[in-house]
Motif scaffolding. Structure first.
Motif, PDB file in Angstrom:
ATOM      1  N   SER A   1       0.650  -1.098   0.016  1.00 22.26           N
ATOM      2  CA  SER A   1      -0.458   0.123   0.014  1.00 22.26           C
ATOM      3  C   SER A   1       0.852   1.298   0.115  1.00 22.26           C
ATOM      4  CB  SER A   1      -0.840   0.022   1.446  1.00 22.26           C
ATOM      5  OG  SER A   1      -1.160   1.093   1.659  1.00 22.26           O
ATOM      6  N   GLY A   2       0.397   2.305  -0.858  1.00 19.90           N
ATOM      7  CA  GLY A   2       0.994   3.279  -0.903  1.00 19.90           C
ATOM      8  C   GLY A   2       0.486   4.447  -1.601  1.00 19.90           C
ATOM      9  N   VAL A   3       0.776   5.466  -2.045  1.00 16.47           N
ATOM     10  CA  VAL A   3       0.478   6.787  -3.124  1.00 16.47           C
ATOM     11  C   VAL A   3       0.327   6.134  -4.630  1.00 16.47           C
ATOM     12  CG1 VAL A   3       0.750   9.082  -3.203  1.00 16.47           C
ATOM     13  CG2 VAL A   3       0.612   8.387  -1.072  1.00 16.47           C
ATOM     14  N   GLY A   4      -0.171   6.709  -5.349  1.00 22.08           N
ATOM     15  CA  GLY A   4      -0.304   6.282  -6.842  1.00 22.08           C
ATOM     16  C   GLY A   4       1.265   7.047  -6.731  1.00 22.08           C
TER      17      GLY A   4
ATOM     18  N   MET B   1       4.332   2.000   1.963  1.00 19.97           N
ATOM     19  CA  MET B   1       4.417   3.301   1.490  1.00 19.97           C
ATOM     20  C   MET B   1       4.422   4.657   1.375  1.00 19.97           C
ATOM     21  SD  MET B   1       6.903   1.746  -0.657  1.00 19.97           S
ATOM     22  CE  MET B   1       7.292   2.080  -2.850  1.00 19.97           C
ATOM     23  N   SER B   2       3.120   4.487   2.570  1.00 20.76           N
ATOM     24  CA  SER B   2       3.026   6.136   2.730  1.00 20.76           C
ATOM     25  C   SER B   2       2.497   5.756   4.543  1.00 20.76           C
ATOM     26  CB  SER B   2       1.853   6.389   2.148  1.00 20.76           C
ATOM     27  OG  SER B   2       1.046   5.856   2.212  1.00 20.76           O
ATOM     28  N   ARG B   3       2.598   7.155   4.432  1.00 19.35           N
ATOM     29  CA  ARG B   3       1.740   7.113   6.164  1.00 19.35           C
ATOM     30  C   ARG B   3       0.639   6.418   5.981  1.00 19.35           C
ATOM     31  NH1 ARG B   3       2.004  12.187   9.466  1.00 19.35           N
ATOM     32  NH2 ARG B   3       1.041  11.009  11.355  1.00 19.35           N
TER      33      ARG B   3
ATOM     34  N   TYR C   1      -3.503  -0.357   7.066  1.00 16.49           N
ATOM     35  CA  TYR C   1      -3.625  -1.479   6.957  1.00 16.49           C
ATOM     36  C   TYR C   1      -2.032  -2.070   8.509  1.00 16.49           C
ATOM     37  CZ  TYR C   1      -4.649  -1.784   2.577  1.00 16.49           C
ATOM     38  OH  TYR C   1      -5.796  -1.572   1.679  1.00 16.49           O
ATOM     39  N   GLY C   2      -1.762  -0.862   8.598  1.00 18.87           N
ATOM     40  CA  GLY C   2      -1.189  -1.760  10.592  1.00 18.87           C
ATOM     41  C   GLY C   2      -1.570  -2.519  11.448  1.00 18.87           C
ATOM     42  N   PRO C   3      -2.587  -1.935  11.653  1.00 17.67           N
ATOM     43  CA  PRO C   3      -3.655  -3.085  12.335  1.00 17.67           C
ATOM     44  C   PRO C   3      -4.077  -4.085  12.497  1.00 17.67           C
ATOM     45  CG  PRO C   3      -3.604  -0.611  12.520  1.00 17.67           C
ATOM     46  CD  PRO C   3      -3.526  -0.830  11.486  1.00 17.67           C
ATOM     47  N   ARG C   4      -4.103  -4.818  10.490  1.00 18.68           N
ATOM     48  CA  ARG C   4      -4.464  -5.648   9.962  1.00 18.68           C
ATOM     49  C   ARG C   4      -3.661  -6.789  10.075  1.00 18.68           C
ATOM     50  NH1 ARG C   4      -7.949  -4.009   5.239  1.00 18.68           N
ATOM     51  NH2 ARG C   4      -8.936  -2.265   5.664  1.00 18.68           N
ATOM     52  N   VAL C   5      -2.652  -6.383   9.857  1.00 18.95           N
ATOM     53  CA  VAL C   5      -1.198  -7.296  10.113  1.00 18.95           C
ATOM     54  C   VAL C   5      -1.932  -8.467  10.734  1.00 18.95           C
ATOM     55  CG1 VAL C   5       0.862  -8.406   9.656  1.00 18.95           C
ATOM     56  CG2 VAL C   5       0.264  -5.643   9.073  1.00 18.95           C
ATOM     57  N   LYS C   6      -1.391 -10.100  10.621  1.00 14.93           N
ATOM     58  CA  LYS C   6      -1.881 -11.091  11.120  1.00 14.93           C
ATOM     59  C   LYS C   6      -0.315 -10.759  12.429  1.00 14.93           C
ATOM     60  CE  LYS C   6      -3.804 -14.849   9.186  1.00 14.93           C
ATOM     61  NZ  LYS C   6      -4.031 -14.515   7.482  1.00 14.93           N
TER      62      LYS C   6
ATOM     63  N   SER D   1      10.807   3.683   5.437  1.00 18.07           N
ATOM     64  CA  SER D   1      11.066   4.915   6.404  1.00 18.07           C
ATOM     65  C   SER D   1      11.762   6.051   5.216  1.00 18.07           C
ATOM     66  CB  SER D   1      12.051   4.616   6.792  1.00 18.07           C
ATOM     67  OG  SER D   1      13.271   4.080   6.132  1.00 18.07           O
ATOM     68  N   SER D   2      11.357   5.542   4.417  1.00 14.54           N
ATOM     69  CA  SER D   2      11.910   7.703   3.651  1.00 14.54           C
ATOM     70  C   SER D   2      10.481   8.281   4.097  1.00 14.54           C
ATOM     71  CB  SER D   2      12.464   7.566   2.377  1.00 14.54           C
ATOM     72  OG  SER D   2      13.270   6.117   1.930  1.00 14.54           O
ATOM     73  N   PHE D   3       9.305   7.633   3.520  1.00 19.89           N
ATOM     74  CA  PHE D   3       8.247   8.123   4.050  1.00 19.89           C
ATOM     75  C   PHE D   3       7.104   7.893   5.128  1.00 19.89           C
ATOM     76  CE2 PHE D   3       9.035   8.293  -1.219  1.00 19.89           C
ATOM     77  CZ  PHE D   3       8.994   9.664  -0.825  1.00 19.89           C
ATOM     78  N   VAL D   4       7.620   7.079   6.119  1.00 20.19           N
ATOM     79  CA  VAL D   4       6.741   6.606   7.430  1.00 20.19           C
ATOM     80  C   VAL D   4       8.238   6.180   8.506  1.00 20.19           C
ATOM     81  CG1 VAL D   4       5.396   4.579   7.995  1.00 20.19           C
ATOM     82  CG2 VAL D   4       5.365   4.938   5.955  1.00 20.19           C
ATOM     83  N   ASP D   5       7.908   7.053   9.379  1.00 14.49           N
ATOM     84  CA  ASP D   5       8.526   7.045  10.797  1.00 14.49           C
ATOM     85  C   ASP D   5       8.104   5.869  11.282  1.00 14.49           C
ATOM     86  OD1 ASP D   5       9.910   7.005  13.200  1.00 14.49           O
ATOM     87  OD2 ASP D   5       8.766   9.221  13.461  1.00 14.49           O
ATOM     88  N   PRO D   6       9.359   4.854  11.761  1.00 18.74           N
ATOM     89  CA  PRO D   6       9.147   3.014  12.485  1.00 18.74           C
ATOM     90  C   PRO D   6       8.311   3.570  13.864  1.00 18.74           C
ATOM     91  CG  PRO D   6      11.206   3.611  11.673  1.00 18.74           C
ATOM     92  CD  PRO D   6      10.130   4.458  11.522  1.00 18.74           C
ATOM     93  N   LEU D   7       8.150   4.786  14.029  1.00 19.11           N
ATOM     94  CA  LEU D   7       8.431   5.068  15.833  1.00 19.11           C
ATOM     95  C   LEU D   7       6.705   5.140  15.703  1.00 19.11           C
ATOM     96  CD1 LEU D   7      11.078   8.045  16.873  1.00 19.11           C
ATOM     97  CD2 LEU D   7      11.208   4.991  17.529  1.00 19.11           C
ATOM     98  N   GLU D   8       6.606   4.951  14.523  1.00 20.36           N
ATOM     99  CA  GLU D   8       4.438   5.579  14.261  1.00 20.36           C
ATOM    100  C   GLU D   8       4.531   4.006  14.700  1.00 20.36           C
ATOM    101  OE1 GLU D   8       2.688   8.113  11.760  1.00 20.36           O
ATOM    102  OE2 GLU D   8       4.450   9.401  11.615  1.00 20.36           O
TER     103      GLU D   8
END
Lengths: 349, 250, 184
Positions: C8-11, C73-75, C81-86, C95-102
């Protein structure tokens, strides 16, 4: 070894059509099926076929009527609003007893609706759809493989019965890319087309028509058509069973919903729930006898559809009186996920 | 003794049951004569519109397909594309062609389909009982314009031949009438020319025939013929509006 | 073997391209595979998502609610989708676009790849997607890296074939980064 392919559903369908000898495609753009006309616009030239982007769906279905009257294998594809416009032509095709293959990549409605996958056109497809007392054969693929295989079959059945055949799929089946086996076309044995128009050379003139004004003629024609639909029920009903042996609950589902249901059933089986699947492949003729036979043994059914309840009526009409038929509808939007269907089946298990 | 007049081979040996003075029978004859003239009967397919035209198959001794109302040009397109070496024509009235079938006729002409359209304009819906047609003249009373057609309410009568002639895809387009022997002779030649265009792969040919409908006009046949002269022809002028020259389309 | 992946990301980030690429590679390894571009409402607002299911058995649903793996690929994609992963699943972040701390979840295997910065070392920002898929395949081994590179020529039209070496190089860079990094 058979050749494997990795194809998009809409392309598998179009490749099947060309393999089945379809050389006439007429259609009008509408999402989500545009890759079908785009494919034909490129490929028909290569097989000396004919592609016309018609001015409307009304025109495309009638171009099919003409090409079919000339004996050619012809098809169109569209999505729900386009099918509404074609109903007049479908009624004439059925009344004039002309073969045709019409693909509906079902989107959501009513009205302009949305472009997401839906099974909301089940009634329209299986009940005739247009005016008058007629039916069309309806095939419901559930995989890219079947988008291809059932297209081959559709052309044969159309010719066998001299009747339109509808392939009822949806955006998911059209858009997914999937592995499939490139099966060769093995045509059914078909009656000769001794009714086509080509000019009255060395024979009496022929007519292709649906107007019957003489006393008793219309009635006879309607019963003749009825007999044809009865023959479809005897000879060309198809369905798939999955893990139905020793099942205590049977899910009845078609197309995309049936695929998701399969995954839900696997999850249920992993939890020890005895759930099976009955998947109609022909929606008309509906596999009523097979479903009735199953209902002698299994007494609980759950119909799952991507609409608010259409095929469930056919399921209720088919099963034995003492069987319970439940319904779970996933109204259009995004398609259901297996977990959602697992929860639904647990409620009635 | 020399026989000077007989039934064209392409017509069946049955009597027309059109109303007295109706021009459909005459137009059937003109079309059949053209088919016979070029010896096309055994390779011609007609497409019948809906209305009085639908009975084409009762009278023509050729293969015929019936089309839904207005859709004859689309059906003819399918037939002709599948059988490019056959002769295909549609036979349509004004309600069929100029109202419900406006889209099909315009686009079939525009694609330059190599087929012939016989368009019968009698300014009224005949079979359904005299309702207003898109070609009904201003002031003409019909069962759905009982006070006469009023442009504020219903717009103007459509001149199809002129409109079709503007399309690049059209190769031959003419309007004729049948009210006098002279006009009839011109009509005969024009219909023949339209089929000739198709035989020569010249593309789309269109003939509009001004016809009388005495029954729905509420006149006797003679008066109806007079109306064609006095009212129809002034609004729908006769003539050939387009004729592509050369030996092939384009 | 059965593996579900949502990307998942941005067009414009090339999500659909790497989805097709992975699916094509699985096909070339004789596995069953479905590739589903997410369609409809979710496509609006610049979202670009796709789902790939790879299996040695018949595939049921091509639609997945809770995947085993997710490429983010994006915030906004992380929120969705973060909460949905098994639980115990694998989350690959650009991590160029998404802060792992989030990422709040502690039950996931997480790998952060600064795909844009790596792509820039190759002289082309647009290779970020290939860096990501290279890292993904290195970590999950759903297909081999060789097959993934070989699949490039199958999904690009011939007139783009001069770009194949650069894309293959980006896959290698991504894989190399994944090999040398430790999971958070």
């Amino acid at each position: 070894m058979e050749k494997r392919l990795f194809l998009r559903g809409n392309h598998a369908l179009a490749i099947g059509a060309i393999k089945a000898g379809c050389r006439f495609y007429f259609g009008y753009p509408i999402t989500p099926q545009n890759d079908i006309p785009e494919f034909f616009s490129k490929q028909m030239v290569k097989v000396e076929g004919c592609f016309i982007q018609a001015e409307s769906e009304v025109a495309s279905i009638n171009m099919i009527l003409g090409a079919s009257a000339a004996g050619a294998r012809a098809m169109t594809s569209s999505s729900s609003p386009g099918l509404s416009l074609m109903q007049e032509g479908l009624s004439y095709l059925a009344g004039s007893e002309l073969p045709a293959v019409v693909v509906n990549i079902n989107r959501s409605g009513p009205g302009l609706g949305g472009i997401s996958a839906s099974q909301g056109d089940y009634f329209q497809a299986t009940r005739g759809g247009g005016h008058g007392d007629y039916r069309t054969l309806v095939l419901a693929p559930s995989s890219v493989q079947e988008m291809h295989d059932l297209t081959l079959l559709a052309f044969d059945l159309a010719d066998k019965y001299r009747n339109p055949v509808i392939i009822l799929a949806d955006a998911v089946l059209g858009q997914i890319q999937e592995t499939m086996v490139d099966r060769p076309y093995q045509p059914l044995e078909l009656p000769p087309k001794d009714w086509i128009l080509a000019g009255a050379s060395g024979r009496d003139p022929r007519l292709i028509k649906s107007l019957y004004l003489k006393e008793g003629e219309m009635e006879r024609h309607n019963w003749k058509l009825f007999e044809k639909y009865q023959r479809m029920k005897r000879e060309d009903v198809r369905h798939e069973n999955y893990l139905e042996e020793e099942a205590e609950l049977i899910i009845v589902s078609f197309g995309t919903a049936a695929r998701v249901a399969k995954s839900a059933i696997r999850l249920a089986r992993a939890e020890g729930l005895k759930v099976g699947l009955f998947r109609p492949i022909t929606l008309f003729p509906f596999p009523e006898k097979a479903l009735f036979d199953l209902s002698q043994r299994v007494k609980r059914f759950l119909t799952i559809e991507m609409n608010t309840g259409q095929m469930v009526e056919d399921v209720k009409l088919s099963v034995a009186r003492d069987a319970d038929v439940h319904f779970y509808g996933h109204a259009p939007g995004s398609p259901p996920a297996p977990e959602e269907l697992l929860n639904a089946l647990k409620k009635v298990y | 003794m020399k026989q000077v007049f007989k039934r064209p081979r392409s017509l069946k040996d049955v009597s027309f049951h059109f109303c007295p003075g109706c021009h459909h029978g005459t137009i059937h004859r003109l079309v059949a004569e053209a088919i016979d003239y070029y010896d096309l009967r055994e390779r011609t397919i007609g497409v019948a519109g809906v209305g009085c035209s639908v009975f084409v198959y009762e009278y023509f001794d050729i293969d015929v397909a019936e089309a839904p109302h207005g859709r004859a040009p689309a059906v003819a397109t399918g037939l002709k594309r599948a059988l490019p070496d056959r002769i295909v024509f549609t036979y349509q009235g004004d309600g069929d062609l100029a109202s419900i079938g406006m889209s099909e006729i315009v686009h079939t002409a525009n694609r330059g389909e190599n087929l012939t359209v016989i368009f019968v304009n009698n300014t009224v819906y005949g079979m359904t009982g005299g309702q207003m047609a898109p070609t009904t003249l201003l002031g003409q009373p019909t069962t759905t314009s009982p006070y006469g057609r009023d442009f504020l309410q219903n717009g103007y009568p459509i001149r199809m031949a002129e409109m079709i002639a503007t399309l690049e895809g059209t190769s031959f387009c003419a309007r004729v009438a049948l009210n006098t022997p002279a006009n009839l002779m011109k009509a005969k030649k024009t219909v023949r020319r339209a089929f000739e265009m198709q035989m020569n792969n010249m593309g789309f040919s269109f003939v509009e025939l001004l016809a009388s409908c005495p029954t729905n006009w509420g006149m006797n046949p003679l008066k109806a013929n007079e109306r064609v002269e006095k009212e129809l022809i002034p609004y729908f002028p006769l003539g050939t509006f387009k004729e592509r020259k050369g030996t092939d389309h384009q | 073997m059965y593996h579900e992946i949502i990307m998942s990301g941005v067009g414009g980030q090339g999500i659909m391209v790497i989805g097709s690429l992975l699916a094509q590679a699985a096909f070339m390894e004789n596995l069953n595979v479905t590739y589903t571009p997410i369609y409809g409402v979710e496509k609006r607002g610049g979202h670009a998502d796709c789902t790939v299911v790879i299996s040695s058995e018949e595939i049921g649903s091509p639609i997945v609610d809770s995947p085993q793996s997710c490429i983010i690929m994006s915030r906004p994609s992380l929120g969705k989708y973060g909460p949905r992963v098994k639980p115990g699943g694998f989350l690959l972040l650009n991590s160029s676009f998404v802060d792992p701390l989030e990422v709040r979840r502690k039950d996931l295997d997480i790998l952060s790849v600064p795909a844009l910065e790596i792509a820039q070392t190759l002289g082309n920002d647009r290779l970020s997607n290939m860096v990501i898929i290279g890292a993904f395949v290195e970590k999950t081994r759903v297909v081999s890296l060789d097959t993934l590179a070989a699949a490039l020529s199958q999904i690009f039209e011939e007139h783009y074939h001069h770009l194949l070496p650069a894309n293959a190089a980006a896959i290698s860079k991504g894989a190399e980064y994944a090999r040398n990094s430790f999971h958070q």
